[in-house]
Design a protein around this motif. Structure first.
Motif, PDB file in Angstrom:
ATOM      1  N   ASN A 200       0.895  -1.150   0.000  1.00 31.06           N
ATOM      2  CA  ASN A 200       0.000   0.000   0.000  1.00 31.06           C
ATOM      3  C   ASN A 200       0.935   1.202   0.000  1.00 31.06           C
ATOM      4  OD1 ASN A 200      -1.825   2.052   0.499  1.00 31.06           O
ATOM      5  ND2 ASN A 200      -2.287   1.414   2.592  1.00 31.06           N
ATOM      6  N   LEU A 201       1.339   1.635  -1.195  1.00 30.95           N
ATOM      7  CA  LEU A 201       2.413   2.615  -1.309  1.00 30.95           C
ATOM      8  C   LEU A 201       2.018   3.978  -0.753  1.00 30.95           C
ATOM      9  CD1 LEU A 201       3.743   1.837  -4.906  1.00 30.95           C
ATOM     10  CD2 LEU A 201       4.863   1.314  -2.743  1.00 30.95           C
ATOM     11  N   PRO A 202       2.927   4.622  -0.029  1.00 27.48           N
ATOM     12  CA  PRO A 202       2.673   6.013   0.375  1.00 27.48           C
ATOM     13  C   PRO A 202       2.399   6.852  -0.876  1.00 27.48           C
ATOM     14  CG  PRO A 202       4.632   5.128   1.472  1.00 27.48           C
ATOM     15  CD  PRO A 202       4.236   4.127   0.433  1.00 27.48           C
TER      16      PRO A 202
ATOM     17  N   LYS B 155      -6.809   5.854  -7.229  1.00 27.71           N
ATOM     18  CA  LYS B 155      -7.490   5.244  -8.365  1.00 27.71           C
ATOM     19  C   LYS B 155      -7.109   5.908  -9.685  1.00 27.71           C
ATOM     20  CE  LYS B 155     -12.045   3.811 -10.033  1.00 27.71           C
ATOM     21  NZ  LYS B 155     -13.512   3.981  -9.882  1.00 27.71           N
ATOM     22  N   GLU B 156      -6.925   7.212  -9.655  1.00 27.23           N
ATOM     23  CA  GLU B 156      -6.547   7.948 -10.869  1.00 27.23           C
ATOM     24  C   GLU B 156      -5.215   7.457 -11.418  1.00 27.23           C
ATOM     25  OE1 GLU B 156      -5.159  12.477 -12.084  1.00 27.23           O
ATOM     26  OE2 GLU B 156      -6.353  12.176 -10.280  1.00 27.23           O
ATOM     27  N   VAL B 157      -4.257   7.184 -10.526  1.00 29.58           N
ATOM     28  CA  VAL B 157      -2.950   6.673 -10.953  1.00 29.58           C
ATOM     29  C   VAL B 157      -3.098   5.258 -11.503  1.00 29.58           C
ATOM     30  CG1 VAL B 157      -0.614   6.076 -10.199  1.00 29.58           C
ATOM     31  CG2 VAL B 157      -1.719   8.142  -9.334  1.00 29.58           C
ATOM     32  N   ALA B 158      -3.884   4.425 -10.817  1.00 24.19           N
ATOM     33  CA  ALA B 158      -4.113   3.057 -11.287  1.00 24.19           C
ATOM     34  C   ALA B 158      -4.693   3.055 -12.694  1.00 24.19           C
ATOM     35  CB  ALA B 158      -5.046   2.334 -10.323  1.00 24.19           C
ATOM     36  N   GLU B 159      -5.621   3.964 -12.957  1.00 27.10           N
ATOM     37  CA  GLU B 159      -6.236   4.030 -14.285  1.00 27.10           C
ATOM     38  C   GLU B 159      -5.233   4.477 -15.341  1.00 27.10           C
ATOM     39  OE1 GLU B 159      -9.510   6.583 -13.364  1.00 27.10           O
ATOM     40  OE2 GLU B 159     -10.850   4.893 -12.850  1.00 27.10           O
TER      41      GLU B 159
ATOM     42  N   ARG C 144      -3.246  -4.999 -14.656  1.00 26.00           N
ATOM     43  CA  ARG C 144      -4.703  -4.937 -14.538  1.00 26.00           C
ATOM     44  C   ARG C 144      -5.089  -4.477 -13.139  1.00 26.00           C
ATOM     45  NH1 ARG C 144      -6.649 -10.055 -12.427  1.00 26.00           N
ATOM     46  NH2 ARG C 144      -4.865 -11.418 -12.003  1.00 26.00           N
ATOM     47  N   ILE C 145      -6.199  -3.761 -13.063  1.00 29.74           N
ATOM     48  CA  ILE C 145      -6.754  -3.362 -11.773  1.00 29.74           C
ATOM     49  C   ILE C 145      -7.530  -4.546 -11.209  1.00 29.74           C
ATOM     50  CG2 ILE C 145      -8.399  -1.841 -10.609  1.00 29.74           C
ATOM     51  CD1 ILE C 145      -7.653   0.335 -12.620  1.00 29.74           C
ATOM     52  N   VAL C 146      -7.204  -4.949  -9.987  1.00 31.39           N
ATOM     53  CA  VAL C 146      -7.822  -6.144  -9.412  1.00 31.39           C
ATOM     54  C   VAL C 146      -8.750  -5.830  -8.236  1.00 31.39           C
ATOM     55  CG1 VAL C 146      -5.975  -7.689 -10.158  1.00 31.39           C
ATOM     56  CG2 VAL C 146      -5.781  -6.525  -7.943  1.00 31.39           C
ATOM     57  N   MET C 147      -8.758  -4.562  -7.803  1.00 38.22           N
ATOM     58  CA  MET C 147      -9.545  -4.247  -6.613  1.00 38.22           C
ATOM     59  C   MET C 147      -9.640  -2.727  -6.469  1.00 38.22           C
ATOM     60  SD  MET C 147      -8.553  -5.686  -2.840  1.00 38.22           S
ATOM     61  CE  MET C 147      -9.502  -5.381  -1.366  1.00 38.22           C
ATOM     62  N   THR C 148     -10.789  -2.237  -6.028  1.00 42.36           N
ATOM     63  CA  THR C 148     -10.930  -0.813  -5.711  1.00 42.36           C
ATOM     64  C   THR C 148     -11.408  -0.675  -4.272  1.00 42.36           C
ATOM     65  OG1 THR C 148     -13.183  -0.771  -6.598  1.00 42.36           O
ATOM     66  CG2 THR C 148     -11.408  -0.160  -8.101  1.00 42.36           C
ATOM     67  N   LEU C 149     -11.002   0.422  -3.635  1.00 43.84           N
ATOM     68  CA  LEU C 149     -11.354   0.636  -2.238  1.00 43.84           C
ATOM     69  C   LEU C 149     -11.861   2.058  -2.045  1.00 43.84           C
ATOM     70  CD1 LEU C 149      -8.427  -1.167  -2.224  1.00 43.84           C
ATOM     71  CD2 LEU C 149      -9.188  -1.398   0.117  1.00 43.84           C
TER      72      LEU C 149
ATOM     73  N   SER D   6      -9.187   4.485  -3.960  1.00 47.11           N
ATOM     74  CA  SER D   6      -7.910   3.825  -4.217  1.00 47.11           C
ATOM     75  C   SER D   6      -8.146   2.565  -5.034  1.00 47.11           C
ATOM     76  CB  SER D   6      -7.208   3.470  -2.898  1.00 47.11           C
ATOM     77  OG  SER D   6      -6.970   4.630  -2.128  1.00 47.11           O
ATOM     78  N   ALA D   7      -7.093   2.035  -5.632  1.00 44.61           N
ATOM     79  CA  ALA D   7      -7.210   0.811  -6.428  1.00 44.61           C
ATOM     80  C   ALA D   7      -5.915   0.024  -6.340  1.00 44.61           C
ATOM     81  CB  ALA D   7      -7.536   1.143  -7.881  1.00 44.61           C
ATOM     82  N   VAL D   8      -6.050  -1.291  -6.404  1.00 40.61           N
ATOM     83  CA  VAL D   8      -4.894  -2.189  -6.397  1.00 40.61           C
ATOM     84  C   VAL D   8      -4.632  -2.641  -7.829  1.00 40.61           C
ATOM     85  CG1 VAL D   8      -3.947  -4.363  -5.540  1.00 40.61           C
ATOM     86  CG2 VAL D   8      -5.406  -2.965  -4.060  1.00 40.61           C
ATOM     87  N   VAL D   9      -3.389  -2.492  -8.258  1.00 36.86           N
ATOM     88  CA  VAL D   9      -2.978  -2.910  -9.598  1.00 36.86           C
ATOM     89  C   VAL D   9      -2.021  -4.082  -9.472  1.00 36.86           C
ATOM     90  CG1 VAL D   9      -1.940  -2.196 -11.787  1.00 36.86           C
ATOM     91  CG2 VAL D   9      -3.155  -0.531 -10.382  1.00 36.86           C
ATOM     92  N   HIS D  10      -2.244  -5.109 -10.260  1.00 33.46           N
ATOM     93  CA  HIS D  10      -1.329  -6.258 -10.315  1.00 33.46           C
ATOM     94  C   HIS D  10      -0.588  -6.211 -11.637  1.00 33.46           C
ATOM     95  CE1 HIS D  10       0.239 -10.253  -9.424  1.00 33.46           C
ATOM     96  NE2 HIS D  10      -0.062 -10.597 -10.660  1.00 33.46           N
ATOM     97  N   LEU D  11       0.741  -6.198 -11.562  1.00 29.26           N
ATOM     98  CA  LEU D  11       1.582  -6.175 -12.761  1.00 29.26           C
ATOM     99  C   LEU D  11       2.466  -7.417 -12.752  1.00 29.26           C
ATOM    100  CD1 LEU D  11       1.752  -3.006 -11.335  1.00 29.26           C
ATOM    101  CD2 LEU D  11       2.385  -2.563 -13.700  1.00 29.26           C
ATOM    102  N   ALA D  12       2.249  -8.307 -13.702  1.00 23.80           N
ATOM    103  CA  ALA D  12       3.048  -9.525 -13.836  1.00 23.80           C
ATOM    104  C   ALA D  12       4.097  -9.293 -14.914  1.00 23.80           C
ATOM    105  CB  ALA D  12       2.158 -10.713 -14.196  1.00 23.80           C
ATOM    106  N   ARG D  13       5.338  -9.477 -14.586  1.00 24.76           N
ATOM    107  CA  ARG D  13       6.405  -9.185 -15.533  1.00 24.76           C
ATOM    108  C   ARG D  13       6.373 -10.156 -16.711  1.00 24.76           C
ATOM    109  NH1 ARG D  13      11.923 -11.504 -12.553  1.00 24.76           N
ATOM    110  NH2 ARG D  13      11.730 -13.626 -13.379  1.00 24.76           N
TER     111      ARG D  13
END
Length: 279
Positions: A122-124, A154-158, A183-188, A201-208
């Motif tokens: 949960n990045l500062p 959320k704006e950054v995630a988008e 991809r966005i996997v969750m919003t809060l 806020s939103a959680v983004v999952h990035l798979a290399r």
């Protein structure tokens, strides 16, 4: 979830250690341990993996990561006030949690970790984007991490998952989608945090990816996209004219119309232009 590790609920931890969130550190604490465990699960199977967490605060996500089976967690926390609360988690999970009182922008976290490595945080808010760009632009690829599971505004995630044609599409989308599946996997909602921020806020999952989607020199691609999106209202023949005297010819050779604007060009087009510039 509050008693799964024998530790007290997070509200009690915050009260006991007087951990009032500091705006200057970009702190917003997530107190629902069911939510922190859910975020941990978004990173996939954690057993057998080391996890890097930046900005653990009182340790809500830290506890979720450990409860979900992370082999080992390295928590990098700049705020010394949080160390006592994190020490209690260390005692509950002997040998599985290392805490560094440091600035994540100034240390080599990979030196403390053993692959496979996942980054979950949960990045500062004040350093989140800078950390992401650093993780996406190492000198060599693949990087030290297998995946990033990160919470942003959320704006950054988008912006990370944006497609061409919209205002959210920019350099961050190019850098993320060139080398990862994002991809966005969750919003809060704001009320999930203490204190509540003014935004979702939103959680983004990035798979290399093992290799970038399209061949391109990373430094050239980064420079092109920075110039193009810094003047996104201009046609590319104008915003990129400082790159080469024959920029119009190079744009056409890359399959891009010189009159197009940056937000109209897909990732493949920018990579093609980077190859043209390399020549």
């Amino acid at each position: 979830m509050a008693t799964i590790d024998g530790l007290p609920p997070l509200r009690e931890v915050i009260r006991a250690h007087d951990l009032v969130a500091k705006k200057q550190l970009g702190q917003n604490f997530l107190l629902d341990l069911n939510l922190t465990a859910k975020i941990a699960r978004m990173a996939g199977d954690l057993t057998g993996a080391d996890v890097l967490e930046v900005g653990p605060g009182p340790g809500g996500l830290t506890r979720g990561l450990l409860a979900e089976g992370a082999r080992r967690v390295l928590a990098v926390e700049k705020d010394a006030r949080c160390l006592a609360a994190l020490a209690e988690i260390q005692a509950a999970y002997p040998g599985r949690l290392e805490v560094l009182n440091a600035d994540a922008l100034e240390i080599d976290a990979a030196a403390h970790l053993t692959p496979p490595i996942k980054v979950v945080a949960n990045l500062p808010y004040n350093v989140g984007t800078e950390l992401l760009v650093r993780w996406l632009t190492p000198r060599t690829w693949p990087p030290f991490w297998d995946s990033l599971t990160l919470m942003f505004q959320k704006e950054v995630a988008e912006r990370i998952v944006a497609r061409p044609g919209g205002k959210a599409y920019g350099r961050l989308a190019i850098l993320a989608q060139w080398r990862t599946d994002a991809r966005i996997v969750m919003t809060l909602p704001p009320e999930a945090f203490t204190p509540p921020p003014k935004i979702h806020s939103a959680v983004v999952h990035l798979a290399r990816l093992a290799e970038p989607r399209y061949p391109a020199d990373a430094a050239i691609l980064s420079r092109i996209t920075a110039m193009a999106f810094n003047q996104r209202r201009k046609m590319l023949r104008a915003s990129l004219k400082a790159l080469a005297p024959d920029i119009e010819e190079r744009l056409i050779a890359a399959g891009i119309q010189p009159t197009q604007r940056a937000e109209e060009v897909p990732l493949e087009g920018f990579c093609a232009l980077a190859r043209m510039m390399e020549k």
